[in-house]
Enzyme design. Structure first.
Site, mmCIF file in Angstrom:
data_model
loop_
_atom_site.group_PDB
_atom_site.id
_atom_site.type_symbol
_atom_site.label_atom_id
_atom_site.label_comp_id
_atom_site.label_asym_id
_atom_site.label_seq_id
_atom_site.Cartn_x
_atom_site.Cartn_y
_atom_site.Cartn_z
ATOM 1 N N SER A 10 0.803 -1.224 0.000
ATOM 2 C CA SER A 10 0.000 0.000 0.000
ATOM 3 C C SER A 10 0.834 1.272 0.000
ATOM 4 O O SER A 10 0.302 2.356 -0.226
ATOM 5 C CB SER A 10 -0.933 0.007 1.218
ATOM 6 O OG SER A 10 -0.188 0.008 2.426
ATOM 7 N N GLY A 11 2.136 1.178 0.255
ATOM 8 C CA GLY A 11 2.987 2.358 0.291
ATOM 9 C C GLY A 11 3.488 2.770 -1.075
ATOM 10 O O GLY A 11 3.115 2.190 -2.107
ATOM 11 N N TYR A 12 4.355 3.771 -1.101
ATOM 12 C CA TYR A 12 4.861 4.277 -2.376
ATOM 13 C C TYR A 12 5.719 3.228 -3.103
ATOM 14 O O TYR A 12 5.597 3.060 -4.323
ATOM 15 C CB TYR A 12 5.683 5.544 -2.150
ATOM 16 C CG TYR A 12 4.882 6.728 -1.669
ATOM 17 C CD1 TYR A 12 3.605 6.992 -2.166
ATOM 18 C CD2 TYR A 12 5.407 7.600 -0.721
ATOM 19 C CE1 TYR A 12 2.874 8.081 -1.725
ATOM 20 C CE2 TYR A 12 4.686 8.704 -0.276
ATOM 21 C CZ TYR A 12 3.419 8.939 -0.783
ATOM 22 O OH TYR A 12 2.702 10.015 -0.349
ATOM 23 N N CYS A 149 17.855 4.004 -1.390
ATOM 24 C CA CYS A 149 17.884 4.890 -2.554
ATOM 25 C C CYS A 149 19.136 5.765 -2.583
ATOM 26 O O CYS A 149 19.849 5.820 -3.590
ATOM 27 C CB CYS A 149 16.622 5.740 -2.601
ATOM 28 S SG CYS A 149 16.278 6.683 -1.092
ATOM 29 N N ASN A 310 14.134 7.861 -6.587
ATOM 30 C CA ASN A 310 14.253 7.048 -5.381
ATOM 31 C C ASN A 310 13.274 5.889 -5.323
ATOM 32 O O ASN A 310 13.547 4.871 -4.668
ATOM 33 C CB ASN A 310 14.075 7.924 -4.133
ATOM 34 C CG ASN A 310 12.773 8.709 -4.146
ATOM 35 O OD1 ASN A 310 12.571 9.573 -5.006
ATOM 36 N ND2 ASN A 310 11.883 8.434 -3.210
#
EC number: 1.2.1.38
Length: 343
Positions: A10-12, A149, A310
């Site tokens: 559900s995150g980026y 990143c 990133n």
């Protein structure tokens, strides 16, 4: 077709994994987990996937008895290690994007993450998920830990000259990152009213990616990290002292030798133009890392610069590139997007 699942989707980073893997011709996404959003459509928190999938999130418990070919872990740092033994039973190949298995020394991990590593016996099983330095090992590894990143940008910028013995002493890394680096739950510091217009030094020293760069390059590293107004993008500006007698030609040769056959690293060190050195703005959505340098003959120093998105090369794209290497597929598979200009 390989059956893949994403834990913490559900995150980026999870959204980027879904974007890339749903369009990948060699895999089928069969599960994406989120306890908080279980039963809800994926294209709710990831609206860019509207019309691209009808999938819904499932709870983490729903995958504990399932069987997958590949499991991607986009779970939080410090929490993934406690569940790793169970994750390893779910799939032949596990690709972890948390920080829990990136560092080889559990004491170094404890120093930077502030907690004792709870599964140190598993650390040696993991290969660093950076094809540019570990391609041969990744081709047969089923335990992969994708670097952070800023670490990826820093390693790719510094490693060519470090491995060639062209620098000496401590490397100073000045890193800048967009707000997506804080994740979906970035807290009050990520609110627009606080972030807009800010140049916030959120890690004046000892950012955890510092240890990854040191591990990969063999040099002591001192790193600061600053949040900038961009949403996506990382840029690292690394300062190092050249070894005696090293010239700009030597530095250029080291970069060309290191990256001449790499599909996702471009050496950018031009004397003219708007984009003379690596700039994350034009890399949005792409899996490229641009690297470059500037040599100061007056004081015998070099500035080494790396830039990337990133969430892609610094996260989900790097993980998919590792997937391609592991299964012998062309590395650009599913990663063909070139970025945008103007953007």
């Amino acid at each position: 077709m390989r059956r893949v699942a994403i834990v913490g989707a559900s995150g980026y980073i999870g959204g980027e994994l879904l974007r890339l893997l749903l369009g990948h011709p060699r895999v089928t996404v069969v599960a994406a987990t989120s306890d908080r959003l279980a039963g809800r459509r994926i294209d709710g928190p990831h609206p860019h996937l509207r019309g691209h999938t009808d999938m819904c999130f499932v709870g983490h418990d729903a995958v504990e008895s399932a069987d997958f070919d590949v499991l991607f872990l986009a779970a939080p740092h410090r929490k993934t290690m406690g569940r790793m033994a169970g994750f390893l039973k779910l799939a032949e190949t596990v690709i972890d994007l948390s920080g829990d298995f990136r560092l080889h020394d559990p004491d170094v991990y404890a120093s930077y993450y502030g907690v004792t590593h709870t599964a140190p016996q598993l650390i040696p099983e993991f290969t660093t998920g950076l094809p540019e330095g570990h391609r041969a090992q990744l081709a047969s590894s089923d335990r992969i830990a994708v670097p952070g990143c800023m670490a990826t940008a820093g390693i790719l910028a510094v490693r060519p000259v470090a491995r060639a013995g062209l620098i000496e002493g401590t490397v100073q890394v000045d890193a800048r990152t967009g707000s997506s680096g804080s994740g979906v739950s970035g807290g009050p510091a990520g609110a627009h009213a606080e972030r807009s217009g800010a140049l916030r030094v959120f890690a004046p020293s000892r950012h955890r990616h510092e240890a990854e760069i040191a591990q990969a390059t063999g040099h002591p590293v001192r790193m600061t990290a600053t949040g900038v107004e961009a949403v996506r993008g990382v840029q690292v500006v690394c300062h190092a002292k050249l070894a005696s007698g090293v010239s700009e030609k030597d530095v250029r040769s080291a970069f060309r030798a290191a990256y001449k056959d790499e599909p996702f690293v471009r050496v950018i060190a031009q004397r003219q133009g708007l984009y003379r050195l690596p700039e994350p703005k034009i890399l949005t959505g792409s899996n490229f890392c641009d690297v470059g340098f500037s040599v100061s003959a007056d004081d015998g120093t070099v500035v080494l610069i790396g830039a990337l998105d990133n969430l892609v090369k610094g996260g989900a794209g790097g993980a998919v590139q590792c997937l391609n290497v592991r299964f012998g597929w062309p590395e650009r598979t599913g990663l063909e997007f070139t970025g945008l200009h103007p953007n």
